[in-house]
Design a protein around this motif. Structure first.
Motif, PDB file in Angstrom:
ATOM      1  N   CYS A 137       0.819  -1.213   0.000  1.00 18.16           N
ATOM      2  CA  CYS A 137       0.000   0.000   0.000  1.00 18.16           C
ATOM      3  C   CYS A 137       0.853   1.263   0.000  1.00 18.16           C
ATOM      4  CB  CYS A 137      -0.910   0.012   1.228  1.00 18.16           C
ATOM      5  SG  CYS A 137      -1.938  -1.463   1.415  1.00 18.16           S
ATOM      6  N   HIS A 138       0.308   2.317  -0.615  1.00 16.43           N
ATOM      7  CA  HIS A 138       0.904   3.660  -0.575  1.00 16.43           C
ATOM      8  C   HIS A 138       2.370   3.660  -1.005  1.00 16.43           C
ATOM      9  CE1 HIS A 138      -2.718   5.087   1.452  1.00 16.43           C
ATOM     10  NE2 HIS A 138      -2.620   4.049   2.259  1.00 16.43           N
ATOM     11  N   ASN A 139       2.623   3.075  -2.161  1.00 22.29           N
ATOM     12  CA  ASN A 139       3.977   3.040  -2.708  1.00 22.29           C
ATOM     13  C   ASN A 139       4.106   3.794  -4.028  1.00 22.29           C
ATOM     14  OD1 ASN A 139       5.976   1.281  -1.105  1.00 22.29           O
ATOM     15  ND2 ASN A 139       4.115   0.051  -1.060  1.00 22.29           N
ATOM     16  N   CYS A 140       3.067   4.542  -4.403  1.00 23.10           N
ATOM     17  CA  CYS A 140       3.090   5.313  -5.656  1.00 23.10           C
ATOM     18  C   CYS A 140       3.300   4.424  -6.887  1.00 23.10           C
ATOM     19  CB  CYS A 140       4.161   6.398  -5.614  1.00 23.10           C
ATOM     20  SG  CYS A 140       3.882   7.636  -4.325  1.00 23.10           S
ATOM     21  N   LEU A 141       2.904   3.177  -6.805  1.00 24.54           N
ATOM     22  CA  LEU A 141       2.997   2.293  -7.975  1.00 24.54           C
ATOM     23  C   LEU A 141       2.010   2.752  -9.037  1.00 24.54           C
ATOM     24  CD1 LEU A 141       3.060  -1.178  -6.158  1.00 24.54           C
ATOM     25  CD2 LEU A 141       4.979  -0.101  -7.319  1.00 24.54           C
ATOM     26  N   ASN A 142       2.465   2.896 -10.262  1.00 26.17           N
ATOM     27  CA  ASN A 142       1.559   3.255 -11.350  1.00 26.17           C
ATOM     28  C   ASN A 142       1.524   2.205 -12.457  1.00 26.17           C
ATOM     29  OD1 ASN A 142       3.993   3.650 -12.667  1.00 26.17           O
ATOM     30  ND2 ASN A 142       3.906   5.872 -12.548  1.00 26.17           N
TER      31      ASN A 142
END
Length: 449
Positions: free
Chosen positions: A173-178
């Motif tokens: 979660c909340h890892n800026c994965l796009n």
């Protein structure tokens, strides 16, 4: 300097966020930090001020401009470890180095080799192993793993997971994965996730549903959490099966969380009917139902998704579903008629509903049962045609027929004409719904007494 600050996590007045912009914001003077908050409603805008876009936000009100003096950058994990375990010099607080003797007196203790230990600790930075397979024996019993808020790339996620063959639940979660790509922009193979049953990707930037479709190849994926990713829609269509071998995508997916995204089209809800095992859905916080109450939006979802047994964490009971489907029929009745839903005009398949209506309301025809009630032993009784919800029980239908034909419910004997089999089917259980007996629109019900 600005490039070094942008992307850093910060704390301000008890709220966490990420710096997206550093610079001036006219007409004011001085330096500002543009921050996107973790909480979608914490800010005042989406990174735009006076018509100028300074930075991107995932939510309309998750951005703010803050003066640098109000921002706390905290310290890095390494620095925190140094402060706790590597104090500089000998790194030892001598006041804490003692033992209590039998006479209740403190006796000093000397730490031998403290300097060499500190030196090793100061260089202890976690790195991914060059040969992950060598660590299989060390992590082969781990079943749950959290990799939240680490700014980790998906390629690194797969390296970590490859060392844990027993992993069932993965939280990233909340890892800026796009995307599900590596640092070299190559698609990852998801090989290490074949045994994953729960995958939590909340708070990333996976806004493209085609990226999510790649997860459909995970054969044991039972629960998928995609809250707060900026998703604008769900599209399965003919992609519900693998293009190469025809295997169904998301075959085991029972629970799907889509809360706090940007979904605005009702077709995205209709698409969820293509998931073969879906029984639980979380959908709060999407703009699709922002003009409706929580109760109304829940009814809409239940009417459109017949497989749900849980919605937004609350169980669904048969009575609630029946009420929702009735409300759905009433809400769109006029649109159905305008689209050609008049039964009298559709005899013998000579008229079809407008495709626009079917696209928006694919279950409407399934829910409505336009049946003709005839009294074969009483020709003086005029036949009537009624639109009945498929969830209506036989007992309630008998109550309706009492008002229409003045025949006591206890004396009524109902049957339907099965046009395919060419025979009558007795509707003999008052507690069963109309759909239990496979009654379709256009069928005839016989009433005898």
């Amino acid at each position: 300097m600005a490039d070094e600050i942008v992307g850093q996590r910060v704390l301000c007045e008890g709220f966490r966020g990420e710096i997206k912009y550093v610079g001036v914001v006219p007409p004011t003077s001085g330096e500002w930090y543009g921050i996107e908050w973790d909480e979608p409603d914490r800010g005042k805008h989406d990174g735009t001020n006076e018509g100028i876009k300074y930075f991107e936000c995932r939510h309309p009100k998750s951005g703010s401009f803050v003066r640098p003096k109000k921002v706390d950058f905290g310290i890095s994990v390494i620095e925190a470890l140094k402060q706790q375990y590597g104090l500089g010099g000998d790194g030892i607080n001598k006041e804490d180095m003692y033992v209590v003797s039998a006479g209740n007196k403190k006796k000093p203790v000397e730490m031998v080799g403290a300097d060499s230990i500190q030196e090793k600790q100061s260089e202890n930075v976690l790195r991914l192993p060059p040969v992950p397979e060598q660590l299989l024996s060390s992590f082969n019993t781990i079943s749950v793993l959290y990799l939240n808020r680490m700014q980790i790339h998906w390629e690194e996620v797969e390296v970590v997971v490859s060392m844990m063959p027993s992993l069932k639940q993965l939280h990233v979660c909340h890892n800026c994965l796009n995307s599900l790509r590596g640092k070299d922009d190559q698609l990852c193979q998801l090989q290490g996730l074949q045994n994953i049953e729960l995958l939590n990707l909340e708070g990333n930037q996976l806004s493209d549903w085609t990226t999510i479709l790649r997860l459909g190849h995970l054969p044991r994926l039972n629960s998928l959490i995609l809250n707060d990713n900026g998703l604008t829609g769900v599209e399965l269509g003919n992609k519900v099966q693998d293009e190469q071998d025809g295997a169904p995508l998301f075959p085991a997916l029972e629970s799907l969380s889509l809360g706090n995204n940007r979904i605005t089209e009702i077709q995205s809800i209709n698409e969820l009917n293509r998931l073969p095992s879906l029984t639980g859905l979380r959908f709060k916080g999407n703009p699709l139902f922002q003009a409706e109450t929580t109760f109304e939006s829940r009814q809409e979802l239940l009417a459109r998704l017949p497989s749900l047994s849980s919605l937004n964490g609350s169980p669904v009971n048969p009575k609630e579903r029946e009420t929702a489907e009735r409300a759905h029929l009433k809400k769109y009745a006029t649109s159905w008629i305008n689209a050609g839903g008049n039964t009298a005009e559709r005899e013998n398949g000579g008229h079809r509903l407008k495709p626009e209506f079917v696209e928006l309301h694919p279950r409407y025809e399934e829910l409505i049962k336009a049946v003709t009630i005839t009294c074969p032993d009483a020709p003086d009784k005029k036949s009537v045609t009624k639109k009945l919800p498929g969830t209506m029980t036989i007992g309630k239908i008998k109550g309706l027929l009492y008002r229409l034909f003045k025949v006591d419910s206890s004396d009524q004997k109902l049957s339907s004409v099965d046009t395919k089999l060419g025979r009558e089917v007795e509707l003999d259980d008052d507690l069963r719904q109309l759909t239990f007996y496979s009654v379709q629109s256009g069928d005839t019900l016989y009433l005898r007494w």
